[in-house]
Design a protein around this motif. Structure first.
Motif, short mmCIF file in Angstrom:
data_model
loop_
_atom_site.label_atom_id
_atom_site.label_comp_id
_atom_site.label_asym_id
_atom_site.label_seq_id
_atom_site.Cartn_x
_atom_site.Cartn_y
_atom_site.Cartn_z
N MET A 153 0.77 -1.03 -0.09
CA MET A 153 -0.13 0.03 0.05
C MET A 153 0.92 1.09 -0.02
SD MET A 153 -3.21 -0.89 2.60
CE MET A 153 -4.13 -2.48 2.15
N LEU A 154 1.83 1.24 0.59
CA LEU A 154 2.84 2.30 0.74
C LEU A 154 3.52 2.53 -0.45
CD1 LEU A 154 4.37 2.06 4.46
CD2 LEU A 154 3.03 3.83 3.79
N LEU A 155 3.93 1.37 -1.08
CA LEU A 155 4.58 1.36 -2.37
C LEU A 155 3.61 1.97 -3.39
CD1 LEU A 155 7.01 0.67 -3.78
CD2 LEU A 155 6.18 -1.44 -4.48
N ASN A 156 2.26 1.74 -2.98
CA ASN A 156 1.35 2.21 -4.19
C ASN A 156 1.10 3.68 -3.98
OD1 ASN A 156 0.76 -0.32 -5.59
ND2 ASN A 156 -0.95 -1.02 -4.43
N ALA A 157 1.34 4.17 -2.94
CA ALA A 157 1.16 5.45 -2.42
C ALA A 157 2.65 6.43 -2.92
CB ALA A 157 0.80 5.68 -1.03
N ASN A 158 3.21 5.72 -3.85
CA ASN A 158 4.71 6.46 -4.40
C ASN A 158 5.67 6.63 -3.27
OD1 ASN A 158 3.69 6.31 -6.82
ND2 ASN A 158 2.49 8.36 -6.22
N ALA A 159 5.65 5.83 -2.16
CA ALA A 159 6.73 5.73 -1.06
C ALA A 159 7.92 4.88 -1.47
CB ALA A 159 6.23 5.39 0.41
N THR A 160 8.88 5.15 -0.97
CA THR A 160 10.04 3.97 -1.29
C THR A 160 10.02 3.29 -0.02
OG1 THR A 160 11.44 5.41 -2.50
CG2 THR A 160 12.60 3.74 -1.40
N VAL A 161 10.05 2.08 0.00
CA VAL A 161 9.63 1.06 0.88
C VAL A 161 10.43 0.00 1.06
CG1 VAL A 161 7.99 -0.66 2.04
CG2 VAL A 161 7.34 1.21 0.56
N THR A 162 11.20 -0.03 2.50
CA THR A 162 12.17 -1.27 3.02
C THR A 162 11.32 -2.02 3.92
OG1 THR A 162 14.17 0.37 2.69
CG2 THR A 162 14.33 -1.80 4.17
#
Length: 281
Positions: free
Chosen positions: A178-187
């Motif tokens: 969900m965070l990736l879909n919101a254009n965050a860079t995710v670890t």
């Protein structure tokens, strides 16, 4: 700096008022009362408490609930049979299988037996796949609730570095998607991650979902970060150590009263959405 408190309890209460009006409008328009069916296998007291909280939330917004309690000795096949009955029941709009189930049950097989149209808790493999690809599907309730909370408080996500601690298929993994879909860079970090403290220190947004009390130390978290704690343990302790953070970070969720109420709110909101889509409800 005084941290913004991401008050999930207050937001859930406000959203319940909106849901109550929406349920009434749906029924006034000819729809049947939306019904959430909840299955509890065994007699774990914490699970029973969570189920009752969900039943109470349904009642507050005018939705129906159906509680199915099965013995701890229930087999996978018996549980699958019950889920199949609920899938075919035209009065049921959403199905929730309370996690965890007893160890003799194949939980993943039972989750995946829930028809995607009634998977209002966002636990099926198909639902996860569609959500992660940006397609229409009900999101896992806790991550969906967190996203609603972040949006309500205008927390910027695009371009931010989010660190999710935990890789549960119904929390950590969908949260990251969900965070990736919101254009965050995710670890994504987990039990075998090296240099955990250094990775947390890079985070603009931290989501604690490890299920271990205060595993994530306050000293690891940089000033100005947004801290979301999805954990809850005895004594009102979360997965993230909070000492001193309220004077250093930009925003944080309280424990309790942050993520928990939003999980239940996402569940009942998605049940209404299911009712609006299913012609039989």
């Amino acid at each position: 700096m005084s941290a913004l408190i991401l008050d999930g309890k207050a937001l859930a209460k406000s959203r319940e008022q909106q849901l109550q009006a929406a349920v009434k409008k749906f029924q006034d328009g000819g729809g049947l009362q939306p019904v959430l069916a909840t299955i509890l296998v065994g007699d774990d007291p914490s699970s029973a408490t969570y189920v009752q909280m969900k039943i109470n939330a349904c009642a507050r917004v005018g939705m129906g609930s159906r509680f199915i309690r099965l013995p701890a000795a229930t087999t996978t096949q018996e549980l699958l049979s019950k889920i199949d009955q609920l899938n075919k029941d035209p009065d049921v709009c959403g199905i929730l299988l309370q996690h965890p189930v007893p160890e003799q049950i194949d939980e993943r097989a039972c989750f995946d037996a829930i028809t995607i149209e009634k998977d209002v808790d966002g636990v099926t493999t198909q639902g996860f796949g569609q959500m992660s690809m940006g397609e229409q599907a009900f999101g896992s309730a806790t991550p969906a609730g967190i996203m609603t909370l972040l949006k309500h408080y205008d927390i910027p996500l695009s371009g931010k570095h989010a660190v999710v601690l935990g890789r549960s298929p119904i929390l950590g993994k969908p949260m990251a998607a969900m965070l990736l879909n919101a254009n965050a860079t995710v670890t994504i970090c987990h039990s075998r991650t090296n240099n955990l403290a250094a990775l947390v220190a890079q985070a603009d947004i931290i989501v604690g979902a490890v299920g271990k009390p205060e595993l994530i130390k306050a000293a690891w978290i940089k000033d100005g970060a947004v801290v979301v704690d999805a954990g809850y343990h005895a004594g009102g302790i979360g997965d993230i150590e909070k000492a001193g953070l309220e004077n250093r970070v930009a925003a944080l969720t309280p424990v309790p009263g942050g993520v928990g109420p939003m999980t239940i709110n996402a569940l009942i909101s998605q049940t209404l959405e299911s009712a609006e889509k299913l012609e039989t409800c």
